[in-house]
Write a protein that holds these residues in place. Sequence first.
Motif, PDB file in Angstrom:
ATOM      1  N   TYR A   7       0.838  -1.207   0.000  1.00  0.00           N
ATOM      2  CA  TYR A   7       0.000   0.000   0.000  1.00  0.00           C
ATOM      3  C   TYR A   7       0.872   1.256   0.000  1.00  0.00           C
ATOM      4  CZ  TYR A   7      -2.271   4.037   1.985  1.00  0.00           C
ATOM      5  OH  TYR A   7      -2.683   5.326   2.217  1.00  0.00           O
ATOM      6  N   TYR A   8       1.853   1.308   0.914  1.00  0.00           N
ATOM      7  CA  TYR A   8       2.672   2.516   1.017  1.00  0.00           C
ATOM      8  C   TYR A   8       3.496   2.746  -0.248  1.00  0.00           C
ATOM      9  CZ  TYR A   8       1.430   3.211   5.905  1.00  0.00           C
ATOM     10  OH  TYR A   8       0.731   3.458   7.051  1.00  0.00           O
ATOM     11  N   ALA A   9       4.005   1.676  -0.831  1.00  0.00           N
ATOM     12  CA  ALA A   9       4.765   1.820  -2.072  1.00  0.00           C
ATOM     13  C   ALA A   9       3.887   2.388  -3.177  1.00  0.00           C
ATOM     14  CB  ALA A   9       5.349   0.470  -2.490  1.00  0.00           C
ATOM     15  N   CYS A  10       2.687   1.828  -3.339  1.00  0.00           N
ATOM     16  CA  CYS A  10       1.764   2.303  -4.377  1.00  0.00           C
ATOM     17  C   CYS A  10       1.296   3.726  -4.096  1.00  0.00           C
ATOM     18  CB  CYS A  10       0.563   1.368  -4.479  1.00  0.00           C
ATOM     19  SG  CYS A  10       0.961  -0.285  -5.087  1.00  0.00           S
ATOM     20  N   ALA A  11       0.998   4.020  -2.828  1.00  0.00           N
ATOM     21  CA  ALA A  11       0.501   5.344  -2.473  1.00  0.00           C
ATOM     22  C   ALA A  11       1.552   6.413  -2.739  1.00  0.00           C
ATOM     23  CB  ALA A  11       0.076   5.370  -1.003  1.00  0.00           C
ATOM     24  N   ILE A  12       2.791   6.138  -2.379  1.00  0.00           N
ATOM     25  CA  ILE A  12       3.855   7.129  -2.583  1.00  0.00           C
ATOM     26  C   ILE A  12       4.087   7.371  -4.068  1.00  0.00           C
ATOM     27  CG2 ILE A  12       6.340   7.512  -2.327  1.00  0.00           C
ATOM     28  CD1 ILE A  12       6.089   6.118   0.433  1.00  0.00           C
ATOM     29  N   ILE A  13       4.124   6.294  -4.863  1.00  0.00           N
ATOM     30  CA  ILE A  13       4.301   6.454  -6.309  1.00  0.00           C
ATOM     31  C   ILE A  13       3.132   7.246  -6.909  1.00  0.00           C
ATOM     32  CG2 ILE A  13       4.387   5.218  -8.517  1.00  0.00           C
ATOM     33  CD1 ILE A  13       5.833   2.944  -7.007  1.00  0.00           C
ATOM     34  N   ALA A  14       1.918   6.925  -6.481  1.00  0.00           N
ATOM     35  CA  ALA A  14       0.732   7.620  -6.999  1.00  0.00           C
ATOM     36  C   ALA A  14       0.783   9.103  -6.675  1.00  0.00           C
ATOM     37  CB  ALA A  14      -0.529   6.991  -6.418  1.00  0.00           C
ATOM     38  N   VAL A  15       1.165   9.440  -5.453  1.00  0.00           N
ATOM     39  CA  VAL A  15       1.213  10.845  -5.042  1.00  0.00           C
ATOM     40  C   VAL A  15       2.312  11.592  -5.799  1.00  0.00           C
ATOM     41  CG1 VAL A  15       1.702  12.392  -3.107  1.00  0.00           C
ATOM     42  CG2 VAL A  15       0.173  10.452  -2.790  1.00  0.00           C
ATOM     43  N   ILE A  16       3.442  10.941  -6.033  1.00  0.00           N
ATOM     44  CA  ILE A  16       4.518  11.576  -6.804  1.00  0.00           C
ATOM     45  C   ILE A  16       4.057  11.865  -8.230  1.00  0.00           C
ATOM     46  CG2 ILE A  16       6.786  11.176  -7.846  1.00  0.00           C
ATOM     47  CD1 ILE A  16       7.545   9.671  -5.271  1.00  0.00           C
ATOM     48  N   LEU A  17       3.405  10.896  -8.858  1.00  0.00           N
ATOM     49  CA  LEU A  17       2.913  11.107 -10.224  1.00  0.00           C
ATOM     50  C   LEU A  17       1.883  12.236 -10.271  1.00  0.00           C
ATOM     51  CD1 LEU A  17       2.548   7.412 -11.433  1.00  0.00           C
ATOM     52  CD2 LEU A  17       4.214   9.094 -12.233  1.00  0.00           C
ATOM     53  N   ALA A  18       0.987  12.256  -9.280  1.00  0.00           N
ATOM     54  CA  ALA A  18      -0.008  13.332  -9.226  1.00  0.00           C
ATOM     55  C   ALA A  18       0.679  14.678  -9.039  1.00  0.00           C
ATOM     56  CB  ALA A  18      -0.992  13.075  -8.090  1.00  0.00           C
ATOM     57  N   GLY A  19       1.732  14.716  -8.222  1.00  0.00           N
ATOM     58  CA  GLY A  19       2.465  15.960  -8.017  1.00  0.00           C
ATOM     59  C   GLY A  19       3.141  16.449  -9.278  1.00  0.00           C
ATOM     60  N   LEU A  20       3.756  15.526 -10.028  1.00  0.00           N
ATOM     61  CA  LEU A  20       4.382  15.912 -11.300  1.00  0.00           C
ATOM     62  C   LEU A  20       3.347  16.478 -12.260  1.00  0.00           C
ATOM     63  CD1 LEU A  20       6.834  12.911 -11.839  1.00  0.00           C
ATOM     64  CD2 LEU A  20       7.400  15.224 -11.089  1.00  0.00           C
ATOM     65  N   ALA A  21       2.159  15.864 -12.264  1.00  0.00           N
ATOM     66  CA  ALA A  21       1.082  16.351 -13.138  1.00  0.00           C
ATOM     67  C   ALA A  21       0.647  17.747 -12.713  1.00  0.00           C
ATOM     68  CB  ALA A  21      -0.104  15.392 -13.101  1.00  0.00           C
ATOM     69  N   LYS A  22       0.472  17.953 -11.413  1.00  0.00           N
ATOM     70  CA  LYS A  22       0.051  19.270 -10.916  1.00  0.00           C
ATOM     71  C   LYS A  22       1.126  20.321 -11.154  1.00  0.00           C
ATOM     72  CE  LYS A  22      -3.887  17.795  -9.329  1.00  0.00           C
ATOM     73  NZ  LYS A  22      -5.156  18.179  -9.987  1.00  0.00           N
ATOM     74  N   GLY A  23       2.381  19.870 -11.205  1.00  0.00           N
ATOM     75  CA  GLY A  23       3.465  20.799 -11.484  1.00  0.00           C
ATOM     76  C   GLY A  23       3.547  21.222 -12.929  1.00  0.00           C
ATOM     77  N   GLY A  24       2.852  20.491 -13.817  1.00  0.00           N
ATOM     78  CA  GLY A  24       2.826  20.914 -15.211  1.00  0.00           C
ATOM     79  C   GLY A  24       2.879  19.804 -16.234  1.00  0.00           C
ATOM     80  N   PHE A  25       3.228  18.580 -15.821  1.00  0.00           N
ATOM     81  CA  PHE A  25       3.303  17.476 -16.782  1.00  0.00           C
ATOM     82  C   PHE A  25       1.929  16.821 -16.914  1.00  0.00           C
ATOM     83  CE2 PHE A  25       7.759  17.884 -15.455  1.00  0.00           C
ATOM     84  CZ  PHE A  25       8.360  17.990 -16.696  1.00  0.00           C
ATOM     85  N   ALA A  26       1.026  17.536 -17.558  1.00  0.00           N
ATOM     86  CA  ALA A  26      -0.360  17.081 -17.683  1.00  0.00           C
ATOM     87  C   ALA A  26      -0.408  15.710 -18.339  1.00  0.00           C
ATOM     88  CB  ALA A  26      -1.166  18.081 -18.510  1.00  0.00           C
ATOM     89  N   GLY A  27      -1.185  14.821 -17.743  1.00  0.00           N
ATOM     90  CA  GLY A  27      -1.359  13.492 -18.316  1.00  0.00           C
ATOM     91  C   GLY A  27      -0.823  12.391 -17.418  1.00  0.00           C
ATOM     92  N   VAL A  28       0.374  12.604 -16.837  1.00  0.00           N
ATOM     93  CA  VAL A  28       0.953  11.526 -16.031  1.00  0.00           C
ATOM     94  C   VAL A  28       0.132  11.265 -14.763  1.00  0.00           C
ATOM     95  CG1 VAL A  28       3.298  11.896 -16.860  1.00  0.00           C
ATOM     96  CG2 VAL A  28       2.528  13.104 -14.828  1.00  0.00           C
ATOM     97  N   GLY A  29      -0.654  12.258 -14.345  1.00  0.00           N
ATOM     98  CA  GLY A  29      -1.481  12.078 -13.158  1.00  0.00           C
ATOM     99  C   GLY A  29      -2.535  11.001 -13.325  1.00  0.00           C
ATOM    100  N   ALA A  30      -2.884  10.690 -14.580  1.00  0.00           N
ATOM    101  CA  ALA A  30      -3.889   9.655 -14.813  1.00  0.00           C
ATOM    102  C   ALA A  30      -3.397   8.276 -14.392  1.00  0.00           C
ATOM    103  CB  ALA A  30      -4.289   9.632 -16.292  1.00  0.00           C
ATOM    104  N   LEU A  31      -2.084   8.128 -14.230  1.00  0.00           N
ATOM    105  CA  LEU A  31      -1.540   6.855 -13.784  1.00  0.00           C
ATOM    106  C   LEU A  31      -1.664   6.683 -12.271  1.00  0.00           C
ATOM    107  CD1 LEU A  31       1.763   6.839 -15.878  1.00  0.00           C
ATOM    108  CD2 LEU A  31      -0.324   5.561 -16.366  1.00  0.00           C
ATOM    109  N   ALA A  32      -1.930   7.772 -11.555  1.00  0.00           N
ATOM    110  CA  ALA A  32      -1.905   7.729 -10.093  1.00  0.00           C
ATOM    111  C   ALA A  32      -2.949   6.771  -9.522  1.00  0.00           C
ATOM    112  CB  ALA A  32      -2.101   9.139  -9.526  1.00  0.00           C
ATOM    113  N   MET A  33      -4.199   6.907  -9.949  1.00  0.00           N
ATOM    114  CA  MET A  33      -5.248   6.090  -9.358  1.00  0.00           C
ATOM    115  C   MET A  33      -5.112   4.600  -9.681  1.00  0.00           C
ATOM    116  SD  MET A  33      -6.974   7.587  -7.194  1.00  0.00           S
ATOM    117  CE  MET A  33      -7.901   6.073  -6.957  1.00  0.00           C
TER     118      MET A  33
END
Length: 250
Positions: A7-33
């Motif tokens: 859970y923690y491994a998946c959650a941390i990776i998901a949050v990092i991807l969402a953060g990159l998306a919010k920072g400007g890399f639109a699209g990668v956030g869709a991998l988070a969920m």
Amino acid sequence: MNPDHLYYACAIIAVILAGLAKGGFAGVGALAMPIMAIGVDPVRGAAIMLPILILQDAVSVWVYRRDWDAGILKVILPGAAIGITLGWLFAAQVSETAVLGVLGAISILFGLQRLWLERNKTALLPSDSPGWVGMIFGIASGFTSQIAHAGSPPFQMWVLPKRLPRDMLVGTTALAFAAMNWMKLPAYAALGQFTHANLMATAMLVPVAIVSTFAGVALVRRVDPARFYTLIYALMVLLGAKLVADAMLG
């Protein structure tokens, strides 16, 4: 792997991807969920992630607070509100698999067409499509965001051809999805998912959320503005392929 470790491994990776998306890399956030869903029930995972997304929205909105297009938001957000409402009302009747498949196919075709134009140095004049077109894309963005957490492609299909400056595109995207995520809160509250356990899980991920969002901002600003749109279109094609794969496997 220990379930807690998974859970923690998946959650941390998901949050990092969402953060990159919010920072400007639109699209990668869709991998988070999808990654989050590997380690926890998808509904609970979405409830844990939503406050994280809202926090990351706040960071990106603050960073790009001077760079946004009011005209786009005035068109997109009313449509998004309609789309979110429709997604909420018709979630039980709509096949998420079919929506993902169609959306993914359209995203691939759109992204490839724009990449072909970029590669062949075709003059890409800014789009001046009328507001009602943007309203339709706003409805599609809100609808797919509510039922499948995939609101980015319809938004990009209308906004990217406008050829906004890089920071203005990122800022406008940040404001738009910040508003959409707040609009989605009532649905998650109605599901009773904002429990003490879920909120505590969210709180533990807050440091990762903040650091990853600022990291996304820093990385985006290192990308040559001339290549920024090419990168976003490429991410859009990859996102479309992922959505089609999800639909075929789901």
